[in-house]
Design a protein around this motif. Structure first.
Motif, PDB file in Angstrom:
ATOM      1  N   LEU A   2       0.738  -1.154  -0.016  1.00 42.37           N
ATOM      2  CA  LEU A   2      -0.255  -0.033  -0.017  1.00 42.37           C
ATOM      3  C   LEU A   2       0.874   0.967  -0.046  1.00 42.37           C
ATOM      4  CD1 LEU A   2      -2.425  -1.530   2.691  1.00 42.37           C
ATOM      5  CD2 LEU A   2      -3.170  -1.091   0.089  1.00 42.37           C
ATOM      6  N   ALA A   3       1.847   1.334   0.187  1.00 41.56           N
ATOM      7  CA  ALA A   3       2.921   2.398   0.908  1.00 41.56           C
ATOM      8  C   ALA A   3       3.253   2.292  -0.380  1.00 41.56           C
ATOM      9  CB  ALA A   3       4.674   2.085   2.264  1.00 41.56           C
ATOM     10  N   PHE A   4       3.600   1.877  -1.172  1.00 37.21           N
ATOM     11  CA  PHE A   4       4.843   1.559  -2.208  1.00 37.21           C
ATOM     12  C   PHE A   4       3.863   2.057  -3.767  1.00 37.21           C
ATOM     13  CE2 PHE A   4       6.363  -0.194  -6.174  1.00 37.21           C
ATOM     14  CZ  PHE A   4       7.476  -0.335  -6.198  1.00 37.21           C
ATOM     15  N   ILE A   5       2.096   1.941  -3.653  1.00 38.44           N
ATOM     16  CA  ILE A   5       1.338   2.331  -4.895  1.00 38.44           C
ATOM     17  C   ILE A   5       1.349   3.750  -4.047  1.00 38.44           C
ATOM     18  CG2 ILE A   5      -0.974   1.917  -5.274  1.00 38.44           C
ATOM     19  CD1 ILE A   5      -0.807  -0.679  -4.328  1.00 38.44           C
ATOM     20  N   SER A   6       1.135   4.597  -2.983  1.00 38.82           N
ATOM     21  CA  SER A   6       0.800   5.819  -2.790  1.00 38.82           C
ATOM     22  C   SER A   6       1.938   6.114  -3.172  1.00 38.82           C
ATOM     23  CB  SER A   6       0.325   5.975  -1.480  1.00 38.82           C
ATOM     24  OG  SER A   6       0.608   6.897  -0.753  1.00 38.82           O
ATOM     25  N   ILE A   7       3.092   5.789  -2.617  1.00 38.51           N
ATOM     26  CA  ILE A   7       4.656   6.709  -2.761  1.00 38.51           C
ATOM     27  C   ILE A   7       5.249   6.764  -4.567  1.00 38.51           C
ATOM     28  CG2 ILE A   7       7.000   6.532  -2.773  1.00 38.51           C
ATOM     29  CD1 ILE A   7       6.697   5.986   0.302  1.00 38.51           C
ATOM     30  N   TYR A   8       5.294   5.907  -5.360  1.00 38.00           N
ATOM     31  CA  TYR A   8       4.876   5.257  -6.647  1.00 38.00           C
ATOM     32  C   TYR A   8       4.201   5.504  -7.567  1.00 38.00           C
ATOM     33  CZ  TYR A   8       9.848   4.161  -4.472  1.00 38.00           C
ATOM     34  OH  TYR A   8      10.992   3.820  -4.328  1.00 38.00           O
ATOM     35  N   GLN A   9       2.945   6.500  -7.615  1.00 41.90           N
ATOM     36  CA  GLN A   9       1.650   6.576  -8.397  1.00 41.90           C
ATOM     37  C   GLN A   9       2.203   7.738  -9.314  1.00 41.90           C
ATOM     38  OE1 GLN A   9      -1.558   4.216  -7.622  1.00 41.90           O
ATOM     39  NE2 GLN A   9      -1.696   5.295  -9.450  1.00 41.90           N
ATOM     40  N   GLY A  10       2.302   7.095 -10.135  1.00 38.05           N
ATOM     41  CA  GLY A  10       2.299   7.947 -11.381  1.00 38.05           C
ATOM     42  C   GLY A  10       4.090   8.207 -11.679  1.00 38.05           C
ATOM     43  N   LYS A  11       4.907   7.228 -10.448  1.00 37.01           N
ATOM     44  CA  LYS A  11       6.160   7.364 -10.771  1.00 37.01           C
ATOM     45  C   LYS A  11       6.736   6.618 -12.422  1.00 37.01           C
ATOM     46  CE  LYS A  11       6.814  10.633  -7.166  1.00 37.01           C
ATOM     47  NZ  LYS A  11       6.643  10.660  -5.717  1.00 37.01           N
ATOM     48  N   ILE A  12       6.694   5.245 -11.493  1.00 34.33           N
ATOM     49  CA  ILE A  12       6.585   4.047 -12.282  1.00 34.33           C
ATOM     50  C   ILE A  12       5.533   3.307 -12.274  1.00 34.33           C
ATOM     51  CG2 ILE A  12       9.136   5.002 -11.411  1.00 34.33           C
ATOM     52  CD1 ILE A  12       8.168   1.854  -9.343  1.00 34.33           C
ATOM     53  N   PRO A  13       5.798   2.802 -12.934  1.00 36.45           N
ATOM     54  CA  PRO A  13       5.084   1.733 -13.511  1.00 36.45           C
ATOM     55  C   PRO A  13       4.409   0.941 -12.445  1.00 36.45           C
ATOM     56  CG  PRO A  13       6.130   1.351 -16.128  1.00 36.45           C
ATOM     57  CD  PRO A  13       7.012   2.296 -14.598  1.00 36.45           C
ATOM     58  N   LEU A  14       3.054   0.311 -12.210  1.00 30.27           N
ATOM     59  CA  LEU A  14       2.991   0.001 -11.021  1.00 30.27           C
ATOM     60  C   LEU A  14       2.782  -1.856 -11.401  1.00 30.27           C
ATOM     61  CD1 LEU A  14       1.304   2.607  -8.791  1.00 30.27           C
ATOM     62  CD2 LEU A  14       3.637   1.605  -8.560  1.00 30.27           C
ATOM     63  N   THR A  15       3.547  -2.857 -11.971  1.00 27.25           N
ATOM     64  CA  THR A  15       3.524  -3.951 -12.102  1.00 27.25           C
ATOM     65  C   THR A  15       4.015  -4.941 -10.758  1.00 27.25           C
ATOM     66  OG1 THR A  15       5.538  -4.346 -12.162  1.00 27.25           O
ATOM     67  CG2 THR A  15       4.155  -3.413 -14.260  1.00 27.25           C
ATOM     68  N   SER A  16       3.468  -5.904 -10.806  1.00 23.65           N
ATOM     69  CA  SER A  16       3.302  -6.669 -10.056  1.00 23.65           C
ATOM     70  C   SER A  16       5.014  -6.684  -9.827  1.00 23.65           C
ATOM     71  CB  SER A  16       2.390  -7.769  -9.682  1.00 23.65           C
ATOM     72  OG  SER A  16       2.755  -8.571 -10.966  1.00 23.65           O
ATOM     73  N   ASP A  17       5.828  -7.040 -10.817  1.00 21.20           N
ATOM     74  CA  ASP A  17       7.182  -7.235 -11.226  1.00 21.20           C
ATOM     75  C   ASP A  17       7.759  -6.237  -9.898  1.00 21.20           C
ATOM     76  OD1 ASP A  17       7.394  -9.634 -12.118  1.00 21.20           O
ATOM     77  OD2 ASP A  17       7.007  -8.797 -14.125  1.00 21.20           O
ATOM     78  N   ASN A  18       7.976  -5.313 -10.040  1.00 21.23           N
ATOM     79  CA  ASN A  18       8.331  -3.741  -9.740  1.00 21.23           C
ATOM     80  C   ASN A  18       7.997  -3.710  -8.120  1.00 21.23           C
ATOM     81  OD1 ASN A  18       9.089  -2.952 -12.204  1.00 21.23           O
ATOM     82  ND2 ASN A  18       7.595  -1.357 -12.558  1.00 21.23           N
ATOM     83  N   ILE A  19       6.683  -3.929  -7.778  1.00 23.19           N
ATOM     84  CA  ILE A  19       6.246  -4.395  -6.920  1.00 23.19           C
ATOM     85  C   ILE A  19       6.678  -5.280  -5.755  1.00 23.19           C
ATOM     86  CG2 ILE A  19       4.331  -4.744  -4.336  1.00 23.19           C
ATOM     87  CD1 ILE A  19       2.620  -3.070  -6.915  1.00 23.19           C
ATOM     88  N   ALA A  20       6.736  -5.844  -6.575  1.00 25.40           N
ATOM     89  CA  ALA A  20       7.583  -7.832  -5.581  1.00 25.40           C
ATOM     90  C   ALA A  20       9.200  -7.514  -5.863  1.00 25.40           C
ATOM     91  CB  ALA A  20       7.056  -9.010  -6.374  1.00 25.40           C
ATOM     92  N   ASN A  21       9.973  -6.371  -6.535  1.00 30.39           N
ATOM     93  CA  ASN A  21      10.975  -6.422  -5.992  1.00 30.39           C
ATOM     94  C   ASN A  21      11.086  -5.228  -4.905  1.00 30.39           C
ATOM     95  OD1 ASN A  21      13.866  -6.445  -7.107  1.00 30.39           O
ATOM     96  ND2 ASN A  21      13.661  -4.514  -7.057  1.00 30.39           N
ATOM     97  N   SER A  22      10.533  -5.289  -4.915  1.00 30.41           N
ATOM     98  CA  SER A  22      10.685  -3.881  -2.971  1.00 30.41           C
ATOM     99  C   SER A  22      10.406  -4.328  -2.491  1.00 30.41           C
ATOM    100  CB  SER A  22      10.126  -2.517  -3.761  1.00 30.41           C
ATOM    101  OG  SER A  22       9.481  -2.017  -2.355  1.00 30.41           O
ATOM    102  N   VAL A  23       9.263  -5.479  -2.454  1.00 26.23           N
ATOM    103  CA  VAL A  23       9.049  -6.516  -0.614  1.00 26.23           C
ATOM    104  C   VAL A  23      10.226  -7.405  -1.431  1.00 26.23           C
ATOM    105  CG1 VAL A  23       7.047  -8.484   0.466  1.00 26.23           C
ATOM    106  CG2 VAL A  23       6.804  -5.599  -1.539  1.00 26.23           C
ATOM    107  N   GLU A  24      10.802  -7.692  -1.951  1.00 30.25           N
ATOM    108  CA  GLU A  24      11.424  -9.168  -2.280  1.00 30.25           C
ATOM    109  C   GLU A  24      10.281 -10.467  -2.176  1.00 30.25           C
ATOM    110  OE1 GLU A  24      15.121  -8.996  -0.162  1.00 30.25           O
ATOM    111  OE2 GLU A  24      15.982  -7.360  -1.196  1.00 30.25           O
ATOM    112  N   THR A  25       9.907 -11.085  -2.463  1.00 29.02           N
ATOM    113  CA  THR A  25       9.300 -12.119  -3.103  1.00 29.02           C
ATOM    114  C   THR A  25       8.530 -11.883  -4.241  1.00 29.02           C
ATOM    115  OG1 THR A  25       7.052 -12.881  -1.485  1.00 29.02           O
ATOM    116  CG2 THR A  25       6.594 -10.748  -2.713  1.00 29.02           C
TER     117      THR A  25
END
Length: 148
Positions: free
Chosen positions: A14-37
């Motif tokens: 949720l924090a990632f979506i909020s912080i990166y909204q409109g800055k990078i594509p919010l793909t599950s790959d990008n999010i997973a990279n941050s979460v390391e999952t």
């Protein structure tokens, strides 16, 4: 016994979506990279968050959005979405009822666990996603200032 990280991963997403909204594509790959999952885990969690009304998604689009202002999403809302009001503690039901400890530990622990659980859930209800996001931004600014 392994303790689940789904709750903390959900707050992270949720924090990632909020912080990166409109800055990078919010793909599950990008999010997973941050979460390391894995992206599969991210999609499962996001499905639960969507079902709980915390995010909106469009099938095939890498653009999830928070469904509410972060100030209006409590950590308890996230907990309920992911853990479904699961108990924070469990009591071993297999104890020896003939023993003084084994015969009384279950009710005793349930009493105290209930108090702690009620307090913890009340505290989670008072902490918003905005509080978490603000803390992340402040911590990052502190790290940036130390480097510069």
């Amino acid at each position: 016994m392994k303790i689940s990280t789904r709750f903390s991963d959900s707050i992270h997403i949720l924090a990632f979506i909020s912080i990166y909204q409109g800055k990078i594509p919010l793909t599950s790959d990008n999010i997973a990279n941050s979460v390391e999952t894995s992206p599969v885990v991210v999609r499962r969690i996001m499905s639960q968050l969507k079902k709980a009304g915390l995010i909106t998604t469009v099938h095939g689009a890498a653009d999830p959005k928070l469904a509410k202002d972060p100030a209006n999403i409590s950590l308890y809302d996230v907990f309920l979405a992911i853990e479904h009001d699961q108990h924070l503690f469990t009591v071993d039901d297999k104890t020896n009822p003939q023993c003084i400890v084994g015969g009384n530990i279950q009710d005793t622990l349930r009493y105290y666990y209930k108090q702690v659980e009620t307090s913890a859930k009340a505290k989670l209800a008072r902490i918003s996603l905005a509080d978490i996001i603000d803390s992340i931004i402040v911590k990052q600014a502190q790290k940036t200032n130390k480097k510069g």
